[in-house]
Design a protein around this motif. Sequence first.
Motif, PDB file in Angstrom:
ATOM      1  N   GLU B 141       1.015  -1.234   0.027  1.00 17.89           N
ATOM      2  CA  GLU B 141       0.026  -0.372  -0.019  1.00 17.89           C
ATOM      3  C   GLU B 141       0.810   1.688   0.102  1.00 17.89           C
ATOM      4  O   GLU B 141       0.972   2.154  -0.659  1.00 17.89           O
ATOM      5  N   LEU B 143       4.024   1.559  -1.206  1.00 16.50           N
ATOM      6  CA  LEU B 143       4.641   1.230  -2.924  1.00 16.50           C
ATOM      7  C   LEU B 143       3.092   2.565  -3.645  1.00 16.50           C
ATOM      8  O   LEU B 143       3.424   3.620  -4.611  1.00 16.50           O
ATOM      9  N   LEU B 144       1.970   1.858  -3.374  1.00 18.75           N
ATOM     10  CA  LEU B 144       0.822   2.912  -3.737  1.00 18.75           C
ATOM     11  C   LEU B 144       0.818   4.046  -3.764  1.00 18.75           C
ATOM     12  O   LEU B 144       0.499   5.014  -4.434  1.00 18.75           O
ATOM     13  N   ARG B 145       0.897   4.418  -2.353  1.00 19.40           N
ATOM     14  CA  ARG B 145       1.388   6.124  -1.918  1.00 19.40           C
ATOM     15  C   ARG B 145       1.812   6.488  -2.730  1.00 19.40           C
ATOM     16  O   ARG B 145       1.834   7.837  -2.724  1.00 19.40           O
ATOM     17  N   TYR B 146       3.114   5.870  -2.728  1.00 17.39           N
ATOM     18  CA  TYR B 146       4.434   6.856  -2.958  1.00 17.39           C
ATOM     19  C   TYR B 146       4.206   6.991  -5.474  1.00 17.39           C
ATOM     20  O   TYR B 146       4.448   7.971  -5.338  1.00 17.39           O
ATOM     21  N   ASN B 147       3.336   6.002  -4.876  1.00 16.83           N
ATOM     22  CA  ASN B 147       3.250   6.108  -7.155  1.00 16.83           C
ATOM     23  C   ASN B 147       2.499   7.383  -6.919  1.00 16.83           C
ATOM     24  O   ASN B 147       2.113   8.558  -8.566  1.00 16.83           O
ATOM     25  N   GLY B 148       0.989   7.506  -6.416  1.00 14.35           N
ATOM     26  CA  GLY B 148       0.683   8.381  -6.045  1.00 14.35           C
ATOM     27  C   GLY B 148       1.410  10.072  -5.828  1.00 14.35           C
ATOM     28  O   GLY B 148       0.122  10.664  -5.735  1.00 14.35           O
ATOM     29  N   MET B 149       2.405  10.089  -5.504  1.00 15.66           N
ATOM     30  CA  MET B 149       2.363  11.359  -4.667  1.00 15.66           C
ATOM     31  C   MET B 149       1.792  11.055  -3.197  1.00 15.66           C
ATOM     32  O   MET B 149       2.053  12.723  -2.299  1.00 15.66           O
ATOM     33  N   LEU B 150       1.517  10.567  -2.980  1.00 16.43           N
ATOM     34  CA  LEU B 150       1.016  10.999  -1.332  1.00 16.43           C
ATOM     35  C   LEU B 150       1.581  10.586  -0.006  1.00 16.43           C
ATOM     36  O   LEU B 150       1.327  11.239   0.277  1.00 16.43           O
ATOM     37  N   ILE B 151       2.709  10.205  -0.440  1.00 12.81           N
ATOM     38  CA  ILE B 151       4.362  10.193   0.542  1.00 12.81           C
ATOM     39  C   ILE B 151       5.485  10.150   0.065  1.00 12.81           C
ATOM     40  O   ILE B 151       5.734  10.076  -1.703  1.00 12.81           O
ATOM     41  N   GLY B 152       6.564  10.823   0.662  1.00  7.03           N
ATOM     42  CA  GLY B 152       7.794  10.451  -0.050  1.00  7.03           C
ATOM     43  C   GLY B 152       8.705   9.134  -0.037  1.00  7.03           C
ATOM     44  O   GLY B 152       8.298   8.351   0.262  1.00  7.03           O
ATOM     45  N   VAL B 153       9.601   9.770  -0.645  1.00  3.42           N
ATOM     46  CA  VAL B 153      10.409   8.337  -1.029  1.00  3.42           C
ATOM     47  C   VAL B 153      11.137   8.005   0.563  1.00  3.42           C
ATOM     48  O   VAL B 153      11.479   6.750   1.050  1.00  3.42           O
ATOM     49  N   LEU B 156       8.680   5.556   1.974  1.00  2.60           N
ATOM     50  CA  LEU B 156       9.008   4.445   1.577  1.00  2.60           C
ATOM     51  C   LEU B 156      10.291   3.893   2.293  1.00  2.60           C
ATOM     52  O   LEU B 156       9.908   2.412   2.331  1.00  2.60           O
TER      53      LEU B 156
END
Lengths: 427, 211
Positions: B141, B143-153, B156
């Motif tokens: 999940e 990673l999906l949030r990272y994909n959507g720029m909802l969290i940063g690297v 992650l």
Amino acid sequence: MVTRRQFIGRSTAAVLGAGLVSRAGAATLPEAATSDRATLVAPGLPPNGRPYHPVVTLNGWSAPWRMRDGWKEFHLVAEPVTREISKGMVAHLWGYNGQSPGPTIECVEGDKVRIFVTNRLPEHTTIHWHGILLPNGMDGVGGLTQPQIPVGKTFVYEFEMKKSGTFMYHPHADEMVQMAMGMMGFIVVHPRNPAFMRVDRDFVFLINAYDIDPGSYTPRINTMTDFNLWTWNSRAFPGIDSLVVRTGDRVRIRFGNLTMTNHPIHMHGYDFEVTCTDGGWVPKSARWPEVTVDVAVGQMRAFEFDAAHPGDWAMHCHKSHHTMNAMGHAVPTMIGVDHRGIAQKINRLIPEYMVMGDKGMADMGEMEMPLPENTLPMMTGTGPFGPLEMGGMFTVVKVRDGLGRGDYADPGWYAHPEGTQAYELRL
Amino acid sequence: MPDLPGAPRELIEAERVAVEQRLDIRAARRNLDAEAEMLGLTRITRWVNVLHIEGIREREADGSVKRGFEIGINIPLFDWGDARAAKAEAQYLQAALQLRETAVNARSEVREAWHAYRIAYDLARHYRDEIVPLRKRISDEQLLRYNGMLIGVFELIADSRDQVASINAYLQALRDSWLAEADLQQALLGQVGAGRRGGVIAMPAGGAAGH
Ligand SMILES: [Cu+2]
């Protein structure tokens, strides 16, 4: 396009199917038309009562009424609803008659209206008629001017529409929660003289905002400022209807703000004048030309223009975060960060990882990456020349020559006349 | 390291094996038999059970009842004859009670070792079946949030570290469960050459070996 008659026919079945109105109640209550679709229903002329020029509700429709002994009777049912915010995302909201926002109520200055409000929510409610001049006991403030409407009960509001203008309805019982859940609707009171402030196309929408965590469906009702879905009529771009206009039409666009912050609404290609506020019509001598009009919390604005310039003209809130969908406001800026060697190392740990944001965020508008369930891309939409990179409170006013008078169907993208489009300089 | 066995050992089964094969119990039994032979006791009047364990009747999920069974150490009592035999009776009974003491202590050791084993087993199973899969799901999940720029690297990577930590914790728990298994096996045999009675054999999990 769904015609009004088909539409109401379908809704009758839905109401009877719900089976919650008792037989005795059904005899006295007007039909509560309902729809669970976010489809624009092109307006028809009023079947009875005083004549008026109907409005167009973006991704919505206007409530039918019943005439009885000189009263216009409407029926609103407050209930949990499912609303598609845009393709790929649905929200579990509360609303009226199957949707959020509820149907638009249209009537005419001088009309006596009787509005039945049935409560099918899990808690009590009321309806406040925002901006309407009415007897104090009809104002709908729970605890102050009436007891709240208990679960399962129906209350009746009766008042005369003393003046024409632009209004809203929303709960005044557990108000913070019920508005955060999407309970609201538009009210338009047309002038008694149909020629007064006459326009050819009259669009209405409510500005609302939700905070729905990625992967979930129900808004976080306790959010005060950090919402992640900025919507018009509980729809986000590209889910918001285009405003389709015939060249030469006089156009009015009305909106009310029931979010927790102001929205500077900007339209490209035209200057316009605000002709109506929540307080009534603005005298000609008091108007000034603008291209952006700010609408504060709890306010309504209506602006007008003559649609002289064909094209696809963007219309949006000018707070750039409000033309985005869910995004992480705490994501660190990666512009200028040297990623050499890092990505491979991270890939060893997280094979699906990709570098993003090191050259800005435009990648997001093009790439289709897997996202959390029920979550819209932060920026999305595709136009004739590529990704639009927008979300939230954004739509297009499509001005075209030669449309039919009542034609609101999407005419497609604008074909630019030769020599009228930006071009690449080739040396 | 082998994975966990599909089901943990049963306590009653461990006790049965222990009573059968523990060296200290067998030694005490031999001692008692030798005592009887030495004292010339031959006329058995009745048998008594010096260690009585009843298997628990368990109701299965499908409603059927698992058969219980009994574990015991039966010893003979003799016709002591006249008063001259009073000393012989006392000597025999002393040996009998020593057998009983040995058996009770042995059973206590086995129960202690089994409980340590069962806790280690359950912990390892919880890591394997609950925590590691949950962590994996959270990472998916994230990673999906990272994909959507909802969290940063950075979030992650921090999450990835948590996921790795959960797998390490599972491996640690699995190792502890095998150590506890070894301790239980030791308790089923009894101490070899320790010359100490009633000692606790089970090692504290993860204590001795370092990581
Ligand atoms: Cu805004």
